[in-house]
Write a protein that holds these residues in place. Structure first.
Motif, PDB file in Angstrom:
ATOM      1  N   TRP A 124       0.834  -1.203   0.000  1.00  0.00           N
ATOM      2  CA  TRP A 124       0.000   0.000   0.000  1.00  0.00           C
ATOM      3  C   TRP A 124       0.869   1.253   0.000  1.00  0.00           C
ATOM      4  O   TRP A 124       0.551   2.238  -0.678  1.00  0.00           O
ATOM      5  N   PHE A 125       1.988   1.220   0.767  1.00  0.00           N
ATOM      6  CA  PHE A 125       2.852   2.392   0.890  1.00  0.00           C
ATOM      7  C   PHE A 125       3.548   2.687  -0.432  1.00  0.00           C
ATOM      8  O   PHE A 125       3.611   3.847  -0.868  1.00  0.00           O
ATOM      9  N   VAL A 126       4.064   1.635  -1.064  1.00  0.00           N
ATOM     10  CA  VAL A 126       4.742   1.820  -2.348  1.00  0.00           C
ATOM     11  C   VAL A 126       3.775   2.369  -3.380  1.00  0.00           C
ATOM     12  O   VAL A 126       4.098   3.308  -4.127  1.00  0.00           O
ATOM     13  N   SER A 127       2.580   1.819  -3.434  1.00  0.00           N
ATOM     14  CA  SER A 127       1.578   2.300  -4.398  1.00  0.00           C
ATOM     15  C   SER A 127       1.177   3.739  -4.111  1.00  0.00           C
ATOM     16  O   SER A 127       1.050   4.561  -5.033  1.00  0.00           O
ATOM     17  N   ALA A 128       0.991   4.065  -2.825  1.00  0.00           N
ATOM     18  CA  ALA A 128       0.608   5.431  -2.460  1.00  0.00           C
ATOM     19  C   ALA A 128       1.709   6.416  -2.801  1.00  0.00           C
ATOM     20  O   ALA A 128       1.438   7.529  -3.271  1.00  0.00           O
ATOM     21  N   MET A 129       2.954   6.026  -2.589  1.00  0.00           N
ATOM     22  CA  MET A 129       4.081   6.896  -2.930  1.00  0.00           C
ATOM     23  C   MET A 129       4.131   7.154  -4.433  1.00  0.00           C
ATOM     24  O   MET A 129       4.318   8.304  -4.872  1.00  0.00           O
ATOM     25  N   GLU A 130       3.945   6.115  -5.211  1.00  0.00           N
ATOM     26  CA  GLU A 130       3.953   6.265  -6.664  1.00  0.00           C
ATOM     27  C   GLU A 130       2.762   7.096  -7.144  1.00  0.00           C
ATOM     28  O   GLU A 130       2.905   7.954  -8.024  1.00  0.00           O
ATOM     29  N   ASP A 131       1.586   6.842  -6.579  1.00  0.00           N
ATOM     30  CA  ASP A 131       0.393   7.594  -6.971  1.00  0.00           C
ATOM     31  C   ASP A 131       0.521   9.065  -6.594  1.00  0.00           C
ATOM     32  O   ASP A 131       0.120   9.956  -7.354  1.00  0.00           O
ATOM     33  N   ALA A 172       3.300  10.788  -6.358  1.00  0.00           N
ATOM     34  CA  ALA A 172       4.249  11.397  -7.297  1.00  0.00           C
ATOM     35  C   ALA A 172       3.604  11.657  -8.647  1.00  0.00           C
ATOM     36  O   ALA A 172       3.990  12.595  -9.365  1.00  0.00           O
ATOM     37  N   ALA A 173       2.603  10.840  -8.981  1.00  0.00           N
ATOM     38  CA  ALA A 173       1.907  11.001 -10.263  1.00  0.00           C
ATOM     39  C   ALA A 173       0.726  11.964 -10.171  1.00  0.00           C
ATOM     40  O   ALA A 173       0.000  12.143 -11.151  1.00  0.00           O
ATOM     41  N   GLY A 174       0.514  12.558  -8.994  1.00  0.00           N
ATOM     42  CA  GLY A 174      -0.563  13.523  -8.824  1.00  0.00           C
ATOM     43  C   GLY A 174      -1.927  12.906  -8.581  1.00  0.00           C
ATOM     44  O   GLY A 174      -2.944  13.599  -8.636  1.00  0.00           O
ATOM     45  N   LYS A 175      -1.958  11.619  -8.262  1.00  0.00           N
ATOM     46  CA  LYS A 175      -3.231  10.954  -8.012  1.00  0.00           C
ATOM     47  C   LYS A 175      -3.639  11.132  -6.547  1.00  0.00           C
ATOM     48  O   LYS A 175      -2.832  11.491  -5.692  1.00  0.00           O
ATOM     49  N   THR A 176      -4.921  10.874  -6.267  1.00  0.00           N
ATOM     50  CA  THR A 176      -5.434  10.978  -4.916  1.00  0.00           C
ATOM     51  C   THR A 176      -6.094   9.658  -4.516  1.00  0.00           C
ATOM     52  O   THR A 176      -6.191   8.732  -5.322  1.00  0.00           O
ATOM     53  N   GLY A 177      -6.534   9.586  -3.289  1.00  0.00           N
ATOM     54  CA  GLY A 177      -7.182   8.385  -2.783  1.00  0.00           C
ATOM     55  C   GLY A 177      -6.928   8.269  -1.292  1.00  0.00           C
ATOM     56  O   GLY A 177      -6.146   9.035  -0.719  1.00  0.00           O
ATOM     57  N   ILE A 178      -7.580   7.324  -0.652  1.00  0.00           N
ATOM     58  CA  ILE A 178      -7.457   7.183   0.800  1.00  0.00           C
ATOM     59  C   ILE A 178      -6.010   6.943   1.208  1.00  0.00           C
ATOM     60  O   ILE A 178      -5.469   7.638   2.074  1.00  0.00           O
ATOM     61  N   ASP A 179      -5.379   5.960   0.595  1.00  0.00           N
ATOM     62  CA  ASP A 179      -3.998   5.645   0.974  1.00  0.00           C
ATOM     63  C   ASP A 179      -3.056   6.798   0.673  1.00  0.00           C
ATOM     64  O   ASP A 179      -2.151   7.097   1.463  1.00  0.00           O
ATOM     65  N   VAL A 180      -3.241   7.450  -0.458  1.00  0.00           N
ATOM     66  CA  VAL A 180      -2.396   8.593  -0.815  1.00  0.00           C
ATOM     67  C   VAL A 180      -2.557   9.718   0.201  1.00  0.00           C
ATOM     68  O   VAL A 180      -1.570  10.324   0.643  1.00  0.00           O
ATOM     69  N   ASP A 181      -3.806   9.972   0.597  1.00  0.00           N
ATOM     70  CA  ASP A 181      -4.048  11.057   1.553  1.00  0.00           C
ATOM     71  C   ASP A 181      -3.320  10.810   2.872  1.00  0.00           C
ATOM     72  O   ASP A 181      -2.691  11.725   3.425  1.00  0.00           O
ATOM     73  N   TYR A 182      -3.381   9.586   3.382  1.00  0.00           N
ATOM     74  CA  TYR A 182      -2.685   9.283   4.638  1.00  0.00           C
ATOM     75  C   TYR A 182      -1.170   9.308   4.449  1.00  0.00           C
ATOM     76  O   TYR A 182      -0.437   9.772   5.329  1.00  0.00           O
ATOM     77  N   PHE A 183      -0.704   8.812   3.334  1.00  0.00           N
ATOM     78  CA  PHE A 183       0.725   8.848   3.041  1.00  0.00           C
ATOM     79  C   PHE A 183       1.247  10.286   3.053  1.00  0.00           C
ATOM     80  O   PHE A 183       2.266  10.593   3.677  1.00  0.00           O
TER      81      PHE A 183
END
Length: 212
Positions: free
Chosen positions: A41-48, A50-61
């Motif tokens: 989840w952390f790796v995906s959130a970090m990549e997302d 960096a790509a300007g994406k959003t989402g629950i995991d990205v927000d917490y990251f």
């Protein structure tokens, strides 16, 4: 008022943050690889992110880096070596420009000179009590929050000393079975917390505990 925070610490359903036998080729121990089920989840959130994406995991990251002016970690998080330093060539897992960009205080029984890195990261190696290290970190943070980065032993020390204001745990739906547990041997250090947030994503559950 500045806070002392823990962020993005991932634990298994049975409470482990790492497996056994942590080492250079297995930083999280046997059966727990970087980017596998525990940390995917952390790796995906970090990549997302960096790509300007959003989402629950990205927000917490992203929240894990917001308003942080200094970080405290243990030697196990800084690197795989144990005991006296063989030399001072090891400069962390993160390359010449670590992602912190502020003062980082590393708890260790084996001191070495302060290490200045590109991008403003400065590693300070200390064997002082947690209260003293926290005060140094607060001073360095200059009004911003202090993040306790891990590993488990360091987080436990600050919990037992009742110094952590906010604790963000990420619960991954896997079982590890053996290794290093986070929420044990805490005594009264865990008293007085309430669950302020409990949010599930398609991959993990985010729990934020704060002092009452």
């Amino acid at each position: 008022m500045p806070k002392v925070r823990v962020h993005n610490v991932t634990i298994s359903l049975d409470g482990f943050v790492a497996g056994t036998n942590q080492r250079l080729d297995a930083p999280f121990g046997d059966g727990v690889g970087w980017g596998d089920e525990l940390h995917s989840w952390f790796v995906s959130a970090m990549e997302d992110s960096a790509a300007g994406k959003t989402g629950i995991d990205v927000d917490y990251f992203v929240r894990g880096d917001q308003n942080v002016g200094a970080t405290i970690m243990g030697r196990n998080m800084f690197g795989p070596q144990r005991g006296p330093w063989e030399d001072e060539s090891w400069k962390g897992w993160w390359g010449d420009n670590p992602p912190y960009h502020h003062d980082v205080f590393v708890h260790t029984h084996h001191l070495r000179p302060t290490l200045e890195m590109a991008g403003g990261t400065v590693f300070h190696f200390t064997d002082e009590p947690v209260e003293t290290v926290l005060q140094r970190a607060v001073d360095a943070a200059d009004g911003k929050d202090v993040r306790i980065g891990g590993g488990a032993a360091v987080i436990q020390q600050y919990l037992r000393a009742r110094l952590i204001d906010e604790l963000h745990l990420v619960i991954a739906p896997i079982l590890i079975g053996r290794g290093e547990r986070l929420l044990e041997n805490l005594g009264e250090g865990i008293d007085g917390y309430r669950v302020a947030e409990l949010v599930g994503s398609p991959t993990v559950t985010h729990a934020v505990l704060v002092r009452r």
